[in-house]
Design a protein around this motif. Structure first.
Motif, PDB file in Angstrom:
ATOM      1  N   THR A  50     -84.836  31.898  60.981  1.00 10.70           N
ATOM      2  CA  THR A  50     -84.695  33.290  60.544  1.00 10.70           C
ATOM      3  C   THR A  50     -83.866  34.052  61.568  1.00 10.70           C
ATOM      4  O   THR A  50     -83.895  33.748  62.754  1.00 10.70           O
ATOM      5  N   VAL A  51     -83.158  35.055  61.060  1.00  5.05           N
ATOM      6  CA  VAL A  51     -82.278  35.846  61.924  1.00  5.05           C
ATOM      7  C   VAL A  51     -83.045  37.035  62.477  1.00  5.05           C
ATOM      8  O   VAL A  51     -83.794  37.695  61.752  1.00  5.05           O
ATOM      9  N   ARG A  52     -82.886  37.272  63.764  1.00  6.92           N
ATOM     10  CA  ARG A  52     -83.432  38.486  64.380  1.00  6.92           C
ATOM     11  C   ARG A  52     -82.251  39.276  64.949  1.00  6.92           C
ATOM     12  O   ARG A  52     -81.187  38.722  65.189  1.00  6.92           O
ATOM     13  N   SER A  56     -79.483  40.857  67.110  1.00  4.90           N
ATOM     14  CA  SER A  56     -78.819  40.462  68.351  1.00  4.90           C
ATOM     15  C   SER A  56     -78.742  41.668  69.270  1.00  4.90           C
ATOM     16  O   SER A  56     -79.086  42.782  68.876  1.00  4.90           O
ATOM     17  N   LEU A  57     -78.261  41.439  70.477  1.00  3.35           N
ATOM     18  CA  LEU A  57     -77.923  42.559  71.349  1.00  3.35           C
ATOM     19  C   LEU A  57     -76.699  43.252  70.742  1.00  3.35           C
ATOM     20  O   LEU A  57     -75.936  42.622  70.014  1.00  3.35           O
ATOM     21  N   THR A  58     -76.486  44.512  71.071  1.00  2.00           N
ATOM     22  CA  THR A  58     -75.215  45.110  70.697  1.00  2.00           C
ATOM     23  C   THR A  58     -74.155  44.574  71.651  1.00  2.00           C
ATOM     24  O   THR A  58     -74.496  44.073  72.728  1.00  2.00           O
ATOM     25  N   SER A  59     -72.896  44.691  71.274  1.00  2.93           N
ATOM     26  CA  SER A  59     -71.875  44.168  72.196  1.00  2.93           C
ATOM     27  C   SER A  59     -71.875  44.965  73.507  1.00  2.93           C
ATOM     28  O   SER A  59     -71.592  44.404  74.560  1.00  2.93           O
ATOM     29  N   ALA A  92     -74.512  43.345  75.526  1.00  2.00           N
ATOM     30  CA  ALA A  92     -74.087  42.006  75.934  1.00  2.00           C
ATOM     31  C   ALA A  92     -73.085  42.083  77.086  1.00  2.00           C
ATOM     32  O   ALA A  92     -73.054  41.217  77.953  1.00  2.00           O
ATOM     33  N   SER A  96     -79.550  31.154  61.209  1.00  5.04           N
ATOM     34  CA  SER A  96     -79.556  31.526  62.628  1.00  5.04           C
ATOM     35  C   SER A  96     -79.022  30.378  63.469  1.00  5.04           C
ATOM     36  O   SER A  96     -78.853  29.258  62.985  1.00  5.04           O
ATOM     37  N   SER A 106     -82.196  33.219  67.613  1.00  2.00           N
ATOM     38  CA  SER A 106     -82.276  33.838  66.283  1.00  2.00           C
ATOM     39  C   SER A 106     -81.064  34.691  65.927  1.00  2.00           C
ATOM     40  O   SER A 106     -81.132  35.503  65.015  1.00  2.00           O
ATOM     41  N   CYS A 107     -79.960  34.540  66.635  1.00  2.00           N
ATOM     42  CA  CYS A 107     -78.758  35.287  66.271  1.00  2.00           C
ATOM     43  C   CYS A 107     -78.163  34.718  64.989  1.00  2.00           C
ATOM     44  O   CYS A 107     -78.258  33.527  64.726  1.00  2.00           O
ATOM     45  N   ASN A 151     -68.575  39.464  70.428  1.00  2.00           N
ATOM     46  CA  ASN A 151     -69.799  39.563  71.229  1.00  2.00           C
ATOM     47  C   ASN A 151     -70.851  40.485  70.618  1.00  2.00           C
ATOM     48  O   ASN A 151     -71.621  41.121  71.325  1.00  2.00           O
ATOM     49  N   THR A 178     -74.817  38.070  69.709  1.00  2.00           N
ATOM     50  CA  THR A 178     -75.272  37.321  70.876  1.00  2.00           C
ATOM     51  C   THR A 178     -76.601  37.899  71.352  1.00  2.00           C
ATOM     52  O   THR A 178     -76.934  39.040  71.058  1.00  2.00           O
ATOM     53  N   LEU A 213     -76.232  33.774  75.172  1.00  2.00           N
ATOM     54  CA  LEU A 213     -75.369  34.157  76.297  1.00  2.00           C
ATOM     55  C   LEU A 213     -75.682  33.307  77.524  1.00  2.00           C
ATOM     56  O   LEU A 213     -74.961  33.349  78.518  1.00  2.00           O
TER      57      LEU A 213
END
Lengths: 481, 94, 480
Positions: free
Chosen positions: B66-68, B70-73, B76, C20, C25-26, C35, C38, C43
């Motif tokens: 499952t997708v969670r 991500s960080l924003t760029s 990151a 994913s 989980s990305c 980017n 990520t 990373l």
């Protein structure tokens, strides 16, 4: 009342009953740090304002019945705290602020703990003295000319000097137990897989464990029960149930079988240490324990085995520090004129400037052990010897509940005394086997040497048998008072 | 002497560590001492012994696909020593 | 006869179509801003740990089974250590000692009794992307792709011509697509292929010096690069020179390979078991379950279609190339009896219309039953094949009964002689000049008049009958 002299249990009662506030408690420690840490250098980062704000918020809105409500804690600098400097006491991570919290940090905060600051350590946990830190050595609270041990030397010294109520450390080959022993505090390395490693900056992934450094055994039991448990973010985290260690603590150990390995009392061990351990074993016998001499035949190979496996894993774990995404970047240096590729120049310049000598030494050793043509002779052979060392313990624990030994062969040595890396490595001789076998081990105070330097006694137990180990340690602690 | 300065230098390059002549001298002698000590492992009979790479006996630790978020760029790239237009910037790679 | 024989091995990387990434989980989405897909894990930030994606694990097992591999009873992951700025940890989590699959094979065209041997199928994480600033002194790093699950398929050096390499890749791609575990899109880099090629004297057993070829972005490009290399190496060998081991890049514009700038790096990947990931067992039960779930694979389907439906190799291949069309074909056959007619209708007409209307084949709403009905209408002479194609255009996106549709739209073919004769009369009256022209010997006027009749009947008149009746009428009049 000097709040910094109390144990976690004593403080917790005062806070939950409203007699003192989290802010007062935190303030007491921050003040103590201000006064004392100039001489000790246990902390590498503190943010008093932010810390006090957190404590105040907890007093206002928080749940004071949480397990760790209002209890300040020091964190070793290799455990990630979101948006706070986390550097492993290395220049290569200078300025790095992780965008996430380690699982143990989440657990501490969920339980109401207040993070006091980051503590000094040997660079990337490579060392037994805190001398390899880029922030300078931490001093032993009992003798400022001596080392606090390492690598969790900052955490041990902070607790030992009452600059912290308790602290988190990490233990790869003794890095919690050895400094605990040298600083007269309790240090516990849990079973491998007991505490999540997510957010612990890896040294040697198959050996690392996070654990508590505390004033007494009961506090260690409490902190362990908060830290332990399955973490879906760590594939090497166990689903084993977590007992309420602190509630189940007992001084009653009648009938318990204790093994005392001959190999841990060989030559080279300080005679006072030997004497103190023998004395405590006598006390335990009187309390109804069965104490027997026994053998762990592969002990003599543990250091060799460890100094292949740990540096090998480290050489790979530390490859990521290259100046691309975070931390130090050095584009170039004068020595690299012959290297044509600018990217490779940056790698070389960054890593050569960012790492200290011990880190370089270990990465060289590890890279060599894994490199083509040497893998079988070194890494693979060491992994097989590790099986034998592990099997020694598995056999022993069929017969014994606990195995007892000194924590270290000697008390705190002088700063700058050990210049030969191998001599330094040999000082981990009693703590390394537990990491190789993955079993839990604790160090508690066993008194002092003639020079009044603290010494520790180590209790090891079988996989996930921390309770047995804690009970024995609890009794030993009582008997020394 | 088990390990020559050439090998130490080559090993250094594999680990992306540039060693000065002095360092090379020092590390070569120290590594030799350590390796000499480690030699004792060769005494043990390891026939039919399986290696231990990890002491845990856990099997098939998996996560559901499952997708969670991500960080924003921005997050990151927050720690980046050099960045441009949401990219990490490095010296020209050949 | 050629003096030298090429020996080719291929290494194919395929993105598994999980939601994913392999260890975090990305999202695996393509084309996001740099980017932005990520997290600390992909990373490779200090302190993070990988946890394996279950679906990726299962997909890797499926692919190994489809490629006839021995599936390992238990697998582990290894770290492949090398420094490159698109690889955040400076090691790649891959598999070395215990790949998911080993010793497999894939049958390809003209080699059904001597299939191409596959050395291994293993899982690994993808690296990020580098964008090179051609003028300046910098490169840009985008780590969105980092951690997308890959399978790497490595063949034995068991391919002996560029055409065979091409056929292998086609067959491999179709096979993987049949498993529905990847989309194999070369433009998006979700299928990538490197090749090894060496030449040896025809008849020799020993392999020659190997050249590694990279940067081929299409299957055709791979074939061209291999052809170029064979030429290049043949010339070298014929002139008595040596081929030196190296990596060469295919330049699709210049249509040639060039030697890659020699790396300052000496490859020593220092593989060792990743201590952050433990063992993954593949039980017999699990293996058998996945094996039972495997769809009929393209090669088997092609053979069956040829045998059961008397189709040519060419037709069978056209149908099987797309799993949807192949199954649509068989479904349609439940409603229409002639396989060849269905095959033609699907592979030329339906695919064409779908393409024209930009509808994905799998999204077609026209049911096989209705498709069969259309063909039945043609067979019964109720509509012309031309109308059938028009129906396809109108109905592709709908579940509408074509029988009712042609009633409503009056598309039924006009087969009544009297009806057609009436229209012919009208057409001749309206176009008396054409009738005169024809009578004066201008044969093309007949064609014009047929067209007029078709126009007046909106194309529903049976063209054969129109031709016949018009001919009769004009010639009769002439004979008068």
């Amino acid at each position: 009342m000097d709040l910094t002299r109390l144990t976690a249990f004593q403080l917790r009662d005062l806070i939950s009953s409203g007699k003192i506030t989290a802010k007062e408690t935190t303030k007491a420690y921050l003040d103590k740090i201000t006064v004392t840490d100039k001489n000790i250098n246990a902390y590498v980062f503190i943010d008093p304002e932010k810390t006090l704000k957190k404590a105040t918020e907890l007093d206002k809105k928080g749940n004071l019945n949480l397990k760790l409500a209002g209890l300040p804690i020091a964190i070793k600098d290799n455990i990630c705290v979101k948006d706070e400097p986390t550097t492993c006491s290395s220049n290569i991570l200078s300025g790095f602020k992780p965008p996430y919290d380690a699982t143990v940090i989440e657990l501490l905060e969920k339980n109401g703990a207040i993070l006091l600051g980051k503590t000094n350590m040997d660079e990337f946990a490579f060392g037994s003295s805190c001398e390899t830190s880029c922030y300078g050595v931490t001093k032993n609270p009992y003798d400022a000319t001596r080392v606090p041990g390492g690598s969790s030397g900052g955490s041990a010294a902070a607790v030992g000097s009452e600059e912290a109520l308790w602290a988190l450390g990490s233990d790869t080959g003794g890095s919690i137990r050895q400094p605990a022993s040298l600083c007269n505090v309790v240090g516990l390395k849990p079973t491998y897989g007991r505490v999540s490693r997510y957010g612990l900056i890896a040294f040697a992934s198959s050996l690392d464990q996070i654990g508590p450094l505390t004033r007494d055994v009961k506090d260690a039991a409490l902190l362990l029960e908060v830290l332990s448990g399955f973490d879906p973010k760590d594939s090497t985290s166990s689903e084993e149930t977590v007992p309420e260690f602190s509630k189940k603590l007992t001084h009653e150990i009648k009938g318990i079988k204790i093994g005392v390995p001959e190999e841990y009392f060989s030559e080279g061990i300080d005679s006072k240490i030997k004497e103190r351990i023998e004395f405590i074993l006598g006390q335990l016998k009187k309390e109804g324990a069965k104490v027997e001499r026994m053998n762990l035949p592969h002990t003599e190979y543990a250091i060799s085995c460890y100094y292949i496996i740990a540096p090998s894993e480290a050489s790979s774990n530390l490859a990521r520090y290259d100046g691309v995404q975070y931390g130090l970047r050095v584009a170039d240096n004068q020595l690299l004129k012959n290297v044509k590729n600018p990217m490779i120049r940056m790698y070389l310049a960054t890593r050569s400037a960012g790492f200290g000598a011990e880190a370089k030494r270990r990465m060289l050793l590890g890279t060599y052990s894994l490199s083509s043509g040497y893998y079988e002779a070194y890494y693979l052979r060491a992994a097989k010897v590790r099986t034998l060392i592990k099997n020694d313990f598995q056999e022993a624990f069929k017969k014994y509940d606990c195995i007892i030994s000194p924590t270290t062969p000697a008390a705190a040595f002088r700063i700058g005394e050990k210049t030969d890396p191998l001599q330094m490595y040999l000082s981990d001789i009693f703590t390394i086997p537990a990491n190789l076998a993955g079993i839990p081990a604790i160090s508690v105070s066993a008194g002092t040497t003639q020079n009044n330097l603290p010494i520790g006694i180590q209790i090891m137990a079988d996989f996930f048998q921390e309770q047995k180990m804690l009970n024995t340690a609890y009794l030993i602690e009582k008997l020394q008072k | 002497m088990q390990i020559s300065k050439e090998i130490v230098s080559h090993t250094g390059h594999l680990a992306r560590l540039h060693l000065s002549d002095d360092e090379l001298e020092l590390y070569s002698s120290q590594l030799n001492k350590i390796l000499e000590y480690i030699e004792k492992l060769k005494k043990i009979d390891i026939t039919n012994i399986a290696p231990t790479f990890n002491v845990l006996n856990l099997k098939n630790v998996l996560r559901v696909d499952t997708v969670r978020p991500s960080l924003t760029s921005e997050e990151a790239l927050k720690n980046a020593p050099d960045k441009q237009d949401n990219f990490f910037v490095v010296p020209k790679v050949y | 006869m050629n003096k030298f024989e090429p020996v080719i091995g291929l290494e194919i990387h395929i993105h598994l179509s999980t939601e994913s990434k392999i260890f975090c989980s990305c999202s695996t989405k393509f084309g996001n801003s740099p980017n932005s897909l990520t997290c600390p894990i992909c990373l490779g930030l200090p302190g993070v740990l990988p946890v394996l994606n279950k679906k990726a694990f299962h997909y890797a097992i499926k692919s190994s089974l489809a490629l006839n591999c021995q599936v390992s009873e238990s697998i582990t992951f290894d770290r492949k250590n090398y420094y490159y700025p698109d690889l955040p940890k400076n090691y790649q989590i891959s598999q070395y000692g215990t790949p998911v699959g080993r010793n497999g094979f894939l049958k390809i065209k003209n080699r059904s009794s001597n299939p191409v041997k596959i050395n291994r199928v293993h899982m690994e994480e993808d690296a990020g992307k580098l964008i090179h600033d051609q003028n300046g002194k910098i490169s840009f790093v985008d780590l969105n792709r980092t951690g997308i699950p890959l399978i790497e398929i490595v063949t034995e050096p068991d391919i002996y011509s560029p055409d065979e390499a091409y056929d292998f890749l086609q067959e491999l791609k179709i096979t993987i697509l049949y498993l529905e575990i990847a989309d194999c899109n070369m433009e998006e880099g979700s299928l990538r292929c490197d090749a090894n090629i060496s030449l040896r004297k025809a008849g020799d057993k020993k392999l020659g010096t190997k050249i590694e070829l990279k940067n081929m972005n299409t299957f055709k490009g791979i074939r061209q690069a291999l052809e170029y290399e064979i030429q290049r190496q043949t010339i070298l060998l014929e002139e008595g020179e040596k081929v030196t081991h190296q990596t060469r890049l295919w330049d699709p514009l210049k249509q040639k390979t060039t030697s890659m700038r020699s790396k300052e790096d000496i490859h020593d990947y220092r593989y060792f078991p990743d201590p952050d990931l433990l063992t993954y067992e593949i039980s017999n039960k699990m293996r058998n379950k996945f094996k039972d779930e495997l769809p009929e694979l393209p090669m088997a389907k092609r053979e069956r279609f040829k045998k059961d439906y008397f189709l040519s190799e060419y037709d069978a291949d056209l149908l099987v190339r797309d799993k949807f069309i192949a199954s649509y074909f068989e479904e349609t056959l439940k409603f229409h009896i002639n396989p060849k007619a269905v095959c033609n209708f699907l592979t030329s007409d339906m695919v064409g219309v779908a393409h024209e209307k930009k509808i994905k084949l799998s999204n077609i709403k026209l049911t096989p039953k209705n498709c069969g009905k259309i063909l039945n209408l043609v067979k019964e002479g109720l509509i012309s094949i031309k109308t059938a194609k028009e129906l396809l255009f109108d109905l592709l996106n709908y579940d509408i009964d074509p029988e009712k549709y042609i009633e409503e739209k009056n598309l039924k073919q006009m087969n009544e002689t009297s009806e057609i004769k009436n229209v012919i009369e009208t057409a001749c009256k309206e176009n008396s000049q054409a009738v005169t022209d024809y009578k004066n010997g201008k044969n093309s006027a007949l064609k014009f008049l047929v067209g007029q009749v078709m126009r007046l009947t909106k194309g529903t008149a049976n063209p054969a009958m129109v031709n016949k009746l018009l001919n009769e009428k004009l010639n009769k009049e002439e004979g008068k």
